[in-house]
Each structure stands twice: as C-alpha cells, then as structure tokens.
Design a protein around this motif. Structure first.
Motif, PDB file in Angstrom:
ATOM      1  N   ASP A 117      -7.969 -44.712  17.465  1.00  0.00           N
ATOM      2  CA  ASP A 117      -6.530 -44.978  17.421  1.00  0.00           C
ATOM      3  C   ASP A 117      -6.059 -45.649  18.708  1.00  0.00           C
ATOM      4  OD1 ASP A 117      -3.511 -43.575  17.994  1.00  0.00           O
ATOM      5  OD2 ASP A 117      -3.863 -44.504  16.033  1.00  0.00           O
ATOM      6  N   ALA A 118      -6.636 -45.222  19.846  1.00  0.00           N
ATOM      7  CA  ALA A 118      -6.252 -45.831  21.125  1.00  0.00           C
ATOM      8  C   ALA A 118      -6.681 -47.290  21.173  1.00  0.00           C
ATOM      9  CB  ALA A 118      -6.876 -45.051  22.285  1.00  0.00           C
ATOM     10  N   LEU A 119      -7.882 -47.587  20.673  1.00  0.00           N
ATOM     11  CA  LEU A 119      -8.363 -48.976  20.672  1.00  0.00           C
ATOM     12  C   LEU A 119      -7.526 -49.832  19.729  1.00  0.00           C
ATOM     13  CD1 LEU A 119     -12.233 -48.405  20.760  1.00  0.00           C
ATOM     14  CD2 LEU A 119     -10.687 -48.998  22.658  1.00  0.00           C
ATOM     15  N   ALA A 120      -7.088 -49.231  18.623  1.00  0.00           N
ATOM     16  CA  ALA A 120      -6.212 -49.972  17.700  1.00  0.00           C
ATOM     17  C   ALA A 120      -4.896 -50.319  18.393  1.00  0.00           C
ATOM     18  CB  ALA A 120      -5.950 -49.124  16.459  1.00  0.00           C
ATOM     19  N   MET A 121      -4.424 -49.398  19.244  1.00  0.00           N
ATOM     20  CA  MET A 121      -3.194 -49.636  20.008  1.00  0.00           C
ATOM     21  C   MET A 121      -3.392 -50.810  20.951  1.00  0.00           C
ATOM     22  SD  MET A 121      -1.410 -46.716  22.322  1.00  0.00           S
ATOM     23  CE  MET A 121       0.008 -46.988  23.335  1.00  0.00           C
ATOM     24  N   LEU A 122      -4.544 -50.871  21.605  1.00  0.00           N
ATOM     25  CA  LEU A 122      -4.825 -52.001  22.499  1.00  0.00           C
ATOM     26  C   LEU A 122      -4.774 -53.307  21.707  1.00  0.00           C
ATOM     27  CD1 LEU A 122      -7.850 -50.890  24.734  1.00  0.00           C
ATOM     28  CD2 LEU A 122      -5.430 -50.777  25.261  1.00  0.00           C
ATOM     29  N   ASP A 123      -5.380 -53.279  20.528  1.00  0.00           N
ATOM     30  CA  ASP A 123      -5.493 -54.520  19.760  1.00  0.00           C
ATOM     31  C   ASP A 123      -4.151 -55.004  19.228  1.00  0.00           C
ATOM     32  OD1 ASP A 123      -8.756 -53.616  18.420  1.00  0.00           O
ATOM     33  OD2 ASP A 123      -8.166 -54.675  20.256  1.00  0.00           O
ATOM     34  N   THR A 124      -3.197 -54.091  19.026  1.00  0.00           N
ATOM     35  CA  THR A 124      -1.885 -54.527  18.503  1.00  0.00           C
ATOM     36  C   THR A 124      -0.923 -54.895  19.626  1.00  0.00           C
ATOM     37  OG1 THR A 124      -1.051 -52.250  18.492  1.00  0.00           O
ATOM     38  CG2 THR A 124      -2.064 -53.072  16.448  1.00  0.00           C
ATOM     39  N   ASP A 125      -1.263 -54.548  20.863  1.00  0.00           N
ATOM     40  CA  ASP A 125      -0.316 -54.753  21.964  1.00  0.00           C
ATOM     41  C   ASP A 125       0.055 -56.215  22.119  1.00  0.00           C
ATOM     42  OD1 ASP A 125       0.002 -55.275  25.199  1.00  0.00           O
ATOM     43  OD2 ASP A 125       0.887 -53.384  24.555  1.00  0.00           O
ATOM     44  N   GLU A 126      -0.933 -57.115  22.033  1.00  0.00           N
ATOM     45  CA  GLU A 126      -0.633 -58.532  22.244  1.00  0.00           C
ATOM     46  C   GLU A 126       0.303 -59.049  21.158  1.00  0.00           C
ATOM     47  OE1 GLU A 126      -3.879 -61.144  23.026  1.00  0.00           O
ATOM     48  OE2 GLU A 126      -2.573 -62.925  23.056  1.00  0.00           O
TER      49      GLU A 126
END
Ligand SMILES: CSC[C@H]1O[C@H](OP(=O)(O)O)[C@H](O)[C@@H]1O
Length: 338
Positions: A117-126
C-alpha cells in the motif's frame, strides 16, 4: 540533469532518501533501516516536505511491520508504538500523520500488505501532484493573461518535497514547459534555506530561469512591480482553507493582498485536515534555537540569545486567492477566481 531519484523510496527492506541537508553541494542518498533512523532524518529535515513526509509515514510503518512482524498482539503493539512516535516527528505536517494512519489501517493484513500500500502511494504521488499543479497553472494563466509570468515562491515545493514533480513548483514546471514563465523569484527561506539550496538546485537542474532573493526583499519586489503572482505550498490546510506553510508565507500573503497580486496555495488533498475547523487549531512546530543563533555551524548571535523560531505560520484563507488541490479549487479567499 541529474538522474531523477525520488526524494524518498524503498529498497530491499530500507527507506532510501536523498539527504537534503547536503544539497546543493553534495548529492547523497541514505538508507534508513529503523523507525528511529527515519524519525531522526525527518527531524533534521534530511527528508522534508508535506507529501514526502506522507510517504515517510507509510514507509516507516512498513519498516516497523517488517522488523517486528504482525503475528502477535505484542508485535502489533510494538509497531503501533513506533508508528505513534513517527507520526509526532513533525507536528504541523499533517501528511506525516495521514501516511502513518493509512498504513496502520492495513496492518492486520501483514507486513507485505503495508508495504504494497505504501509503494502504491509512492506511485500515485506524481499523478496527484501533476493534477494539482495543472489546476494551479491554469488558474494562474487565467488570472494573469497574455504575458510570461514572474512567479514568486517560498521554500521548496518541488520533487524534493514530494515524491515527484511538486506542488507549487509543479505549477511553475507546467508554466515553463508551455513557454509561459519569464522568471521564478525564489525566497531563500531562512533559516534552513530551502529556497536558495533546494528550489534553486531543482530549477538550475532543469534550466528554469530564477533569481534567489532574501525573504526580506519579497515585499519590495512586489512593490516594485517585479512579481505577477505568488505561489506556495502547504503543510496543513484547515477545513475552512486557512493554510499552514513555511514561516514567512503569511507575510507574503499580506503584501500580495496589499498589491492585489494573486496568491495561490497548491497542495494535495492529503494535506487537508478536516478535523481542524480553522487555522487556530493548527499546531505550529517550534524548532531549535541553534537554527537562528548559528549559520553553517558558526555562532552568529551572542551566547544566551533567546529566539522565536516557528517552522510555519498560518495564512487566513481571506488573504488567499485560491487553495488548489488535485480536485481543483478547494477554497477561495480574495474574491472570485475566474
Ligand atoms: C510540497 S510541501 C512543501 C512544504 O513543506 C515545507 O516545509 P519543510 O521544508 O519544513 O518540510 C514548506 O512549508 C513547503 O511549502
């Protein structure tokens, strides 16, 4: 252009950050393998900026879950205790707390679920930052039609303060890419110089024209007609649109209103704290006296000097042209935005 490395990322069981305290002189990454190491990096602003701190919150819980496991009540209690300390590492930046809370919401599903879930958050940040900054750039172009813009900004709100692209600096990137930017006026942003060290580093790296100015010169720049608009980020936005941002932002808003210049806050929805009705409820982080009494490690104020060193101030929404997020205009202050 340097190889684009995220301000914060995950690699083989560790949180990896660009150590922003060393920029612009030295580009160096740091591996953080415990929550305590991550807290230390947050407190010394090696990793900083609201969205980047949101990612730090989520990845920090993934660190704790991976280290202690989630199989027993004791392990869960240990993870939750570390997560609580992490969330309090910087009290104003609500993204940090939101990132921790988001990760804790999936803790019962195990360490792998927390990390995913944390990595998914990184990927949506941009995507989120590009959307928020797109709305802001479009608003600035409507407010200031027909010319290339001279944009004053404060602190650092670029890819170093987010996982990618940036918020206020993201709007500046859009304007530059479309040939609608004349120059960025970047406040140096005392005492930690996020403007002259970090914003200047990002802009120079991309060939975006800029000038650095003392924070104390911003009012004069506006009075002398050198500025078309002011665009800043946010660290916590109250339900009514009152905005906490780097110290000095409130003064910029007052002077921008005095000169009838657009003042636009660019943030992500994750920076809005709807549990706080207005700015009076926002806790402002006070930082160490040494940030004021010393400069580059050398004492510049007498022994025993008392200081006032808040890291942020709160700008009433009445002084803000618009608060813009990925969903568009969140709040308006000074009259209708076109
Ligand atoms: C895109 S959020 C950037 C926001 O965070 C900065 O604070 P700090 O450097 O202390 O983390 C500043 O308030 C920026 O506007």
């Amino acid at each position: 252009m340097c190889r684009v490395v995220r301000a914060i990322d995950w690699d083989s069981g560790a949180v990896v950050i660009i150590d922003q305290t060393l920029l612009p002189g030295r580009f160096s990454t740091v591996r953080l393998e415990t929550v305590d190491e991550l807290i230390g990096a947050i407190r010394r602003l090696a990793v900083r900026g609201a969205p980047a701190l949101g990612a730090a919150g989520a990845l920090g819980v993934a660190l704790a879950a991976g280290r202690h496991g989630t199989e027993t009540p004791e392990a869960l209690a240990t993870v939750r205790a570390e997560a609580g300390r992490l969330a309090r590492a910087r009290p104003t930046a609500v993204n940090l707390r939101h990132g921790v809370e988001r990760a804790l919401a999936v803790l019962e599903h195990g360490p792998e679920a927390v990390l995913a879930d944390a990595l998914a958050m990184l990927d949506t940040d941009e995507r989120i930052n590009r959307a928020a900054s797109r709305h802001a750039a479009d608003l600035l172009l409507r407010l200031c039609p027909g010319r290339r813009l001279r944009v004053l900004t404060h602190c650092n709100t670029g890819r170093l303060a987010t996982v990618a692209w940036g918020t206020a600096l993201g709007a500046i990137r859009h304007l530059h890419a479309e040939g609608r930017l004349e120059v960025v006026l970047a406040d140096e942003t005392r005492p930690l110089l996020q403007g002259s060290r970090l914003t200047a580093w990002e802009l120079a790296d991309e060939g975006i024209p800029y000038r650095v100015l003392p924070d104390s010169a911003a009012a004069s720049a506006m009075a002398r007609g050198m500025v078309d608009c002011v665009v800043v980020g946010a660290d916590r936005i109250a339900a009514n649109g009152d905005t906490a941002n780097k110290i000095g932002t409130y003064g910029l808003a007052v002077v921008a209103a005095r000169h009838d210049l657009p003042f636009v806050v660019v943030a992500t929805e994750s920076t809005v704290d709807r549990s706080v009705p207005d700015g009076a409820g926002i806790v402002v982080e006070e930082r160490a006296p040494e940030e004021i009494t010393h400069f580059a490690g050398t004492r510049v104020a007498p022994e025993g000097t008392a200081v006032f060193n808040p890291a942020f101030d709160v700008t009433p929404v009445a002084l803000v042209t618009a608060v813009v997020t990925e969903n568009g205009v969140l709040a308006e202050g000074r009259g209708q935005t076109p």
